[in-house]
Write a protein that holds these residues in place. Structure first.
Motif, PDB file in Angstrom:
ATOM      1  N   ALA A 169      17.947  55.517  43.540  1.00 52.69           N
ATOM      2  CA  ALA A 169      17.872  56.513  42.469  1.00 52.69           C
ATOM      3  C   ALA A 169      18.457  55.870  41.220  1.00 52.69           C
ATOM      4  O   ALA A 169      19.590  55.383  41.249  1.00 52.69           O
ATOM      5  CB  ALA A 169      18.653  57.771  42.847  1.00 52.69           C
TER       6      ALA A 169
ATOM      7  N   ASP B 195      17.465  54.348  36.837  1.00 52.30           N
ATOM      8  CA  ASP B 195      16.716  54.347  35.583  1.00 52.30           C
ATOM      9  C   ASP B 195      15.779  53.146  35.516  1.00 52.30           C
ATOM     10  O   ASP B 195      15.474  52.526  36.534  1.00 52.30           O
ATOM     11  CB  ASP B 195      17.688  54.386  34.401  1.00 52.30           C
TER      12      ASP B 195
ATOM     13  N   TYR C 242      12.912  55.302  43.958  1.00 47.57           N
ATOM     14  CA  TYR C 242      12.660  56.503  43.176  1.00 47.57           C
ATOM     15  C   TYR C 242      13.144  56.374  41.734  1.00 47.57           C
ATOM     16  O   TYR C 242      13.027  57.331  40.958  1.00 47.57           O
ATOM     17  CB  TYR C 242      13.347  57.706  43.833  1.00 47.57           C
ATOM     18  N   ALA C 243      13.679  55.220  41.372  1.00 51.89           N
ATOM     19  CA  ALA C 243      14.144  55.026  40.002  1.00 51.89           C
ATOM     20  C   ALA C 243      12.981  55.195  39.035  1.00 51.89           C
ATOM     21  O   ALA C 243      11.846  54.814  39.330  1.00 51.89           O
ATOM     22  CB  ALA C 243      14.760  53.639  39.845  1.00 51.89           C
ATOM     23  N   GLN C 244      13.280  55.769  37.857  1.00 53.90           N
ATOM     24  CA  GLN C 244      12.243  56.038  36.869  1.00 53.90           C
ATOM     25  C   GLN C 244      12.735  55.680  35.468  1.00 53.90           C
ATOM     26  O   GLN C 244      13.908  55.879  35.142  1.00 53.90           O
ATOM     27  CB  GLN C 244      11.873  57.524  36.880  1.00 53.90           C
TER      28      GLN C 244
ATOM     29  N   ARG D 177      15.402  57.871  32.724  1.00 53.39           N
ATOM     30  CA  ARG D 177      16.099  58.977  33.372  1.00 53.39           C
ATOM     31  C   ARG D 177      17.609  58.792  33.350  1.00 53.39           C
ATOM     32  O   ARG D 177      18.130  57.686  33.444  1.00 53.39           O
ATOM     33  CB  ARG D 177      15.655  59.132  34.828  1.00 53.39           C
TER      34      ARG D 177
ATOM     35  N   THR E 115      21.264  60.905  35.010  1.00 54.39           N
ATOM     36  CA  THR E 115      21.576  61.740  36.177  1.00 54.39           C
ATOM     37  C   THR E 115      21.052  63.153  35.958  1.00 54.39           C
ATOM     38  O   THR E 115      20.504  63.778  36.874  1.00 54.39           O
ATOM     39  CB  THR E 115      23.094  61.806  36.420  1.00 54.39           C
TER      40      THR E 115
ATOM     41  N   PHE F  67      17.015  63.238  36.046  1.00 53.07           N
ATOM     42  CA  PHE F  67      16.550  62.912  37.396  1.00 53.07           C
ATOM     43  C   PHE F  67      16.670  64.130  38.303  1.00 53.07           C
ATOM     44  O   PHE F  67      15.746  64.458  39.050  1.00 53.07           O
ATOM     45  CB  PHE F  67      17.376  61.742  37.945  1.00 53.07           C
TER      46      PHE F  67
ATOM     47  N   GLU G 113      14.254  67.100  37.184  1.00 49.44           N
ATOM     48  CA  GLU G 113      12.854  66.876  37.550  1.00 49.44           C
ATOM     49  C   GLU G 113      12.622  66.938  39.059  1.00 49.44           C
ATOM     50  O   GLU G 113      11.534  66.599  39.532  1.00 49.44           O
ATOM     51  CB  GLU G 113      12.399  65.524  37.004  1.00 49.44           C
TER      52      GLU G 113
ATOM     53  N   ARG H 294      13.702  65.110  41.383  1.00 52.83           N
ATOM     54  CA  ARG H 294      13.570  63.827  42.074  1.00 52.83           C
ATOM     55  C   ARG H 294      14.627  63.681  43.174  1.00 52.83           C
ATOM     56  O   ARG H 294      14.353  63.101  44.224  1.00 52.83           O
ATOM     57  CB  ARG H 294      13.652  62.685  41.068  1.00 52.83           C
TER      58      ARG H 294
ATOM     59  N   PHE I 101      23.052  54.929  37.521  1.00 48.72           N
ATOM     60  CA  PHE I 101      22.714  55.575  36.255  1.00 48.72           C
ATOM     61  C   PHE I 101      23.808  55.255  35.235  1.00 48.72           C
ATOM     62  O   PHE I 101      24.926  54.921  35.606  1.00 48.72           O
ATOM     63  CB  PHE I 101      22.628  57.097  36.404  1.00 48.72           C
TER      64      PHE I 101
END
Length: 225
Positions: free
Chosen positions: A8, A10, A43-45, A48, A50, A53, A56, A58, A76
């Motif tokens: 998880a 960015d 799942y990092a996007q 984003r 904390t 994330f 949304e 996630r 993050f």
């Protein structure tokens, strides 16, 4: 059954699309250092924090998939720092509160949470030194939360700061998305990106993270090859 490693985070960790290449997230390279007995689910996007994330859903997606004996790496800070935007958080406020939710999700599913302080930026001061405050209080806030919740915390911010200082500022360009006009078909104009990595840089950051995991003798280290 394979164990799963969830990431998880960015854009510094995220899987990049073909049109973004050669930009590469360290999450794309971490499997290079792990055995085939573990599956990486990144799942990092891009963009984003904390806050965004979680908003949304996630984290909810991860909660639905993570299970006993799995792992959750949480990194993050870069976008949480943007306190002038809706996605921003305060380091000793909602940033820590949000991170605690990631820990809760992992533990509720009998999985292993691991907090990872943000990778440094290639951010030099006017005198040429690497800026030691480029991520502000966010790395220290994560470390403090990790101590409070007894969660393994990898200080990748410090490790990458040390790594960059040893390399020297000119050499660290090789880690980042620095392109001359026309050097890559995806980028017809000059690119000077001191936050995101190229393929080589992502590999080196993943190597640093895996080395830190191995040193802590965390259960995930059993899968390091």
């Amino acid at each position: 059954m394979k164990k799963k490693l969830f990431i998880a985070g960015d854009s510094t960790a995220a899987q990049k699309s073909g049109e973004a290449k050669p930009e590469t997230g360290w999450g794309e390279k971490i499997s290079c250092f792990l055995s085939s007995d573990i599956e990486v689910r990144n799942y990092a996007q891009n963009g984003r924090s904390t806050k965004s994330f979680i908003a949304e859903k996630r984290l909810d997606q991860i909660s639905n998939e993570i299970g006993p004996g799995d792992f959750l790496l949480v990194q993050f800070g870069h976008n949480d720092q943007k306190i002038d935007l809706p996605i921003g958080t305060m380091p000793y406020g909602d940033y820590q509160e949000n991170l605690a939710r990631f820990v809760e999700v992992a533990r509720a599913n009998n999985a292993f949470p691991v907090l990872v302080t943000s990778v440094t930026r290639r951010d030099n001061l006017p005198d040429g030194r690497l800026n030691p405050e480029t991520l502000g209080d966010y790395p220290a806030a994560m470390i403090a939360l990790g101590e409070k919740l007894a969660v393994p915390t990898l200080d990748v911010y410090r490790l990458t700061q040390d790594y960059y200082e040893k390399m020297g500022m000119e050499e660290t360009k090789k880690l980042h998305l620095h392109l001359a006009p026309g050097q890559h078909p995806n980028y017809p104009v000059v690119v000077t990106d001191n936050t995101h990595f190229n393929d080589y840089g992502a590999y080196q950051i993943a190597r640093i993270i895996i080395a830190a995991i191995r040193e802590t003798e965390h259960p995930l280290s059993e899968y390091v090859r």
